[in-house]
Design an enzyme around this catalytic site. Structure first.
Site, short mmCIF file in Angstrom:
data_model
loop_
_atom_site.label_atom_id
_atom_site.label_comp_id
_atom_site.label_asym_id
_atom_site.label_seq_id
_atom_site.Cartn_x
_atom_site.Cartn_y
_atom_site.Cartn_z
N ASP A 98 0.03 18.21 -22.74
CA ASP A 98 -1.08 17.65 -23.50
C ASP A 98 -0.88 16.42 -24.22
OD1 ASP A 98 -3.82 17.96 -24.12
OD2 ASP A 98 -3.42 19.05 -26.01
N GLU A 104 -1.41 10.71 -23.40
CA GLU A 104 -2.23 9.40 -23.03
C GLU A 104 -1.35 8.42 -23.53
OE1 GLU A 104 -3.85 12.00 -24.24
OE2 GLU A 104 -4.52 12.75 -22.50
N ASP A 140 -11.31 17.49 -22.15
CA ASP A 140 -12.06 18.26 -22.76
C ASP A 140 -13.37 18.05 -22.50
OD1 ASP A 140 -9.93 19.08 -24.47
OD2 ASP A 140 -10.01 17.52 -25.88
O1 MIG Z 1 -6.21 17.69 -30.22
O2 MIG Z 1 -3.95 21.82 -28.05
O3 MIG Z 1 -7.39 18.77 -24.13
O4 MIG Z 1 -7.07 21.66 -24.02
O5 MIG Z 1 -6.64 23.39 -26.28
C1 MIG Z 1 -6.69 18.70 -29.46
C2 MIG Z 1 -5.16 22.00 -28.42
C3 MIG Z 1 -5.31 19.26 -28.72
C4 MIG Z 1 -6.37 19.13 -26.54
C5 MIG Z 1 -6.52 19.64 -24.94
C6 MIG Z 1 -7.02 20.92 -25.26
C7 MIG Z 1 -6.26 21.87 -26.01
C8 MIG Z 1 -6.02 21.27 -27.41
N1 MIG Z 1 -5.50 20.01 -27.34
#
Ligand code: MIG
Length: 801
Positions: A390, A393, A465
């Site tokens: 996650d 980017e 998201d």
């Molecule tokens: O700032 O890990 O897209 O699926 O549940 C949010 C918490 C960070 C973004 C991800 C989402 C995940 C969430 N993350």
């Protein structure tokens, strides 16, 4: 200083190379190289050395047979499939196919141009030219009239018009007068694509903020061929662990331990199949990577083992930011090994994200990836094999990584401007390679939010998201379809929506649609309502069970379709534009969201708020998958789409291998291959692929692959002998003959008895309403003819009269 557009001038000097030309046009270096019969690489650089992206293309030039010719006006590079015509004065390019038909050409005035460092290729726009793909992009199926940026972005709560999103893949497919081609603009800077937006059809164009004009032109006779050629350049998926094809349950976040056990037990108690449970960021101690919070999870190893016994795999989340806390061993070793991203003055880049002040691992260096691979041992020692990547980017609070920050980029030492788009790709590469290093012969699973061309070699992609809403559900489907056309076949979206609250109707529809998606996971945000299949009432629970059951019944077909993607790069969910790109009806209405799973099953997603919807069936004959009712294609149809109804069709000629329902993919099926065959006139075929589903032994021959062929004219169905050293896991086959009128069948020459059966692919829903407004669907396929016989590794030939 005034910057004005400067277009490429005349050819100054040139020479022939083994498979193309190289030379100078004024101060610009150029090189044209045939990689295969179908792929020509075009490079223009203002630097002495061409700019290389070391991450995306894995193919080396294949030395195809080329003809190099020149005359006063032109240089000509010809392969068996495509011809590049280079006009010398000024230098402009044109691609034509082997029938001398135009595929693509530079705009005569602007061709390749520079505006300061920004480089653009302007192309003429065909009157009817269609544009497809470009990966994770909102908007319509045909991208004509739109423009897009590629700059990996944390797009929380994105909508149809949000651009850019998380993944950048500067590869699109054009169809000009019915003839497809592809352009992969291999430049990792921020890129921009314009398909005739705001210029009244003067041109289409693609540009990069800096770097070379460096693209691969791909000729293919069909869109499917273009996709497969692109896959030769950038690679295909690894065979996935079979458990990753199962149903996956996630939320932000399940904790503590007993919460996980509850969820795991509830699926089993309710007989809803499931394979994976996720741990989101709360499993970590203060959100620090490579730790477990020991108050919430006293014994992670035991937890994982216990879940494994119940047939579950656990996938944990991983973020790239490393908390800057002395004494935290990951941080200390990262500092010691010097693997963090830095400013040009050598100080480490620091920003705030979940764990507080953080440094960021430089995944664009081998050293950084190797360090990450070693750190991963913390997880693999606990028995973990699945990793959710996650925030890559990369995202941090403020969302504005300074552009001067530097990355290794395989020794090139580049700024954020060049590295950002590949950062997530290289993170998930480090994760996948690290997991492979740690878990030996087992297949790991990786999931990523950000990516770039080539990311499919390591990971599945989910679309980030999203929001609970009908439009967002359909948008997710289009994103996954588009990723599939862009070489990334394993995609999925958060079923039920990450942000916001889903209605029971929407959850049912979303889950039904996703049951046919390559990656199938329910997920929702912190502090939102419960979102498990049982959390929306009994009716939704039954509908969910039905479609999840169906996915498990389809497992032999699904797994074989993944295998095809691994071999060829063909998408798993295919937009109608893959097979029917020249049918204009597919570019409007609900048809833009439709897709086939593999070759045979057509899924027509529609909003959850309508009892009826208009769908489009492409030419041919289609069987309603749940009722066997025959529909004529090439037409729009109004169909029922109430809560339990998803329009799904099997194409005439379809061959769909299925099995009985199991509760997770580690459970054995009952030994009977249920082969659903749909009468059709054309010759059709389907691969059936089996292996152990968990190791790389298939690379050493431990697989079982066979071709099943139907010939409507000759009235034969052949289940081919299998190849490979792995024995089929099936003992018998039952063939379900949909739409067959014949009464006399024989198997391997001996006359065979037809049995008749009433079947249901999904079960009826209980009537909960004491005063129902309408009758619920009872999807009964009445008295279908079946044939049964033993299945071994040898050929079976069925004929009929
Ligand atoms: O700032 O890990 O897209 O699926 O549940 C949010 C918490 C960070 C973004 C991800 C989402 C995940 C969430 N993350």
């Amino acid at each position: 200083m005034n910057i004005r557009n400067e277009s490429l001038g005349s050819l100054s000097s040139h020479q022939q190379t083994t498979n193309g030309f190289a030379g100078l046009a004024n101060n610009v270096n150029f090189q044209f190289t045939a990689y295969t019969e179908n792929i020509i690489r075009v490079q223009f650089s203002k630097d002495e050395q061409f700019d290389e992206n070391p991450f995306s293309v894995t193919l080396k030039p294949q030395q195809p047979a080329v003809k190099l010719e020149e005359n006063e006006q032109e240089l000509l590079l010809t392969t068996s499939a495509v011809k590049l015509v280079v006009q010398k004065h000024p230098m402009r390019l044109k691609f034509i196919d082997s029938n001398n038909e135009l595929l693509n050409e530079d705009d005569a005035a602007f061709g390749v141009s520079w505006l300061g460092h920004k480089v653009t290729n302007y192309k003429t726009l065909g009157a009817d030219e269609i544009f497809l793909g470009l990966g994770e992009k909102g908007g319509g199926l045909n991208r004509r009239g739109s423009s897009f940026d590629n700059w990996n972005s944390d797009a929380f709560g994105f909508g149809n018009d949000t651009d850019p999103l998380y993944v950048s893949t500067p590869f699109y497919i054009g169809v000009r007068e019915g003839r497809p081609y592809g352009i992969f603009f291999d430049n990792t800077h921020k890129t921009h694509f314009n398909f005739g937006a705001s210029n009244n059809d003067r041109f289409s164009s693609f540009s990069a903020d800096a770097g070379d004009m460096n693209y691969y032109f791909i000729q293919g006779d069909t869109v499917a061929e273009v996709i497969q050629h692109y896959a030769k350049l950038t690679g295909t998926i690894q065979m996935p662990p079979k458990w990753s094809l199962g149903y996956q349950q996630c939320r932000f976040s399940y904790y503590p331990e007993h919460e996980i056990h509850n969820v795991a037990r509830t699926f089993r108690d309710k007989k809803i199949p499931a394979d994976v449970i996720y741990l989101d960021i709360h499993y970590m101690k203060d959100y620090m990577a490579f730790t477990f919070d020991d108050e919430r999870f006293s014994d992670p190893k035991a937890l994982i083992a216990k879940l494994e016994e119940q047939g579950y795999k656990v996938v944990i989340i991983l973020d790239p930011g490393i908390a800057t806390k002395q004494g935290y061993s990951t941080y200390d070793s990262g500092v010691e090994q010097d693997i963090f991203v830095k400013y040009p003055d050598g100080t480490k880049y620091e920003a705030s994200v979940w764990p507080g002040n953080s440094h960021f691992t430089d995944f664009t260096s081998k050293k950084g990836r190797d360090w990450w691979a070693d750190e991963l041992k913390f997880y693999t020692d606990l028995g973990l094999e699945g990793f959710w990547n996650d925030m890559n980017e990369p995202a941090c609070w403020g969302q504005d990584v300074p552009d001067l920050v530097e990355f290794d980029y395989e020794g090139q030492q580049v700024s954020h401007l060049k590295a950002r788009n590949v950062y997530g790709f290289q993170m998930v590469r480090a994760t996948y390679e690290g997991a492979r290093k740690q878990i030996g012969n087992k297949r790991p699973f990786a999931l990523t939010r950000a990516g770039f061309c080539g990311v499919q070699r390591y990971s599945a992609v989910w679309t980030g998201d999203n929001v609970a809403g009908d439009d967002h559900m359909l948008l997710g489907v289009r994103l996954v379809n588009s990723l599939g056309m862009t070489g990334i076949p394993v995609g999925g979206y958060d079923v039920g929506g990450f942000v916001g609250e889903c209605s029971p109707q929407l959850f049912s529809r979303w889950l039904a649609v996703a049951a046919f998606a390559p990656f199938f996971r329910v997920h929702s945000m912190v502090n939102s309502r419960d979102s498990e299949p049982w959390a929306y009432g009994e009716e939704v629970e039954e509908i969910s069970r039905n479609y999840i059951n169906l996915r498990y019944k389809l497992m032999p077909y699904l797994y074989s379709t993944f295998y095809t993607a691994h071999k060829t790069g063909l998408p798993i969910n295919r937009s109608l534009a893959v097979a029917y790109y020249n049918d204009r009806n597919i570019y409007g209405g609900n048809a833009q969201n439709a897709f086939t799973l593999g070759d045979w099953l057509l899924i027509c997603p529609t909003v959850s708020t309508q009892e009826y919807a208009e769908i489009y069936l492409p030419k041919g004959k289609w069987y309603n998958f749940f009722t066997d009712e025959v529909f004529e294609g090439g037409k729009h149809h109004i169909v029922h789409t109430s809560m339990e109804d998803l329009p799904v069709f099997a194409k005439a000629g379809a061959i769909v291998p299925m099995q009985n329902v199991i509760q997770n993919t580690q459970q054995a099926h009952d030994g009977e291959l249920k082969l659903h065959v749909y009468a059709g006139e054309e010759n059709t075929e389907q691969v059936l692929y089996e292996d152990d589903g968990s190791t790389f032994d298939f690379e050493k021959g431990q697989f079982n692959e066979r071709l099943i062929q139907q010939n409507g004219a000759e009235k034969t169905l052949i289940i081919g002998a299998s190849q490979g050293e792995f024995n089929t896991t099936f003992r018998s086959v039952k063939i379900y003959l949909h739409g067959f009128n014949a009464t006399e069948f024989s198997i391997n020459g001996a006359s065979a008895d037809i049995q008749r059966e009433n079947i249901r692919l999904i079960d009826p829903i209980t009537e909960f309403d004491p005063l129902p407004q309408r009758a619920k669907k009872d999807y009964l396929i009445h008295s279908i003819a079946t044939l049964s016989t033993e299945l071994t590794n040898s050929e079976i030939k069925i004929t009929w009269k």
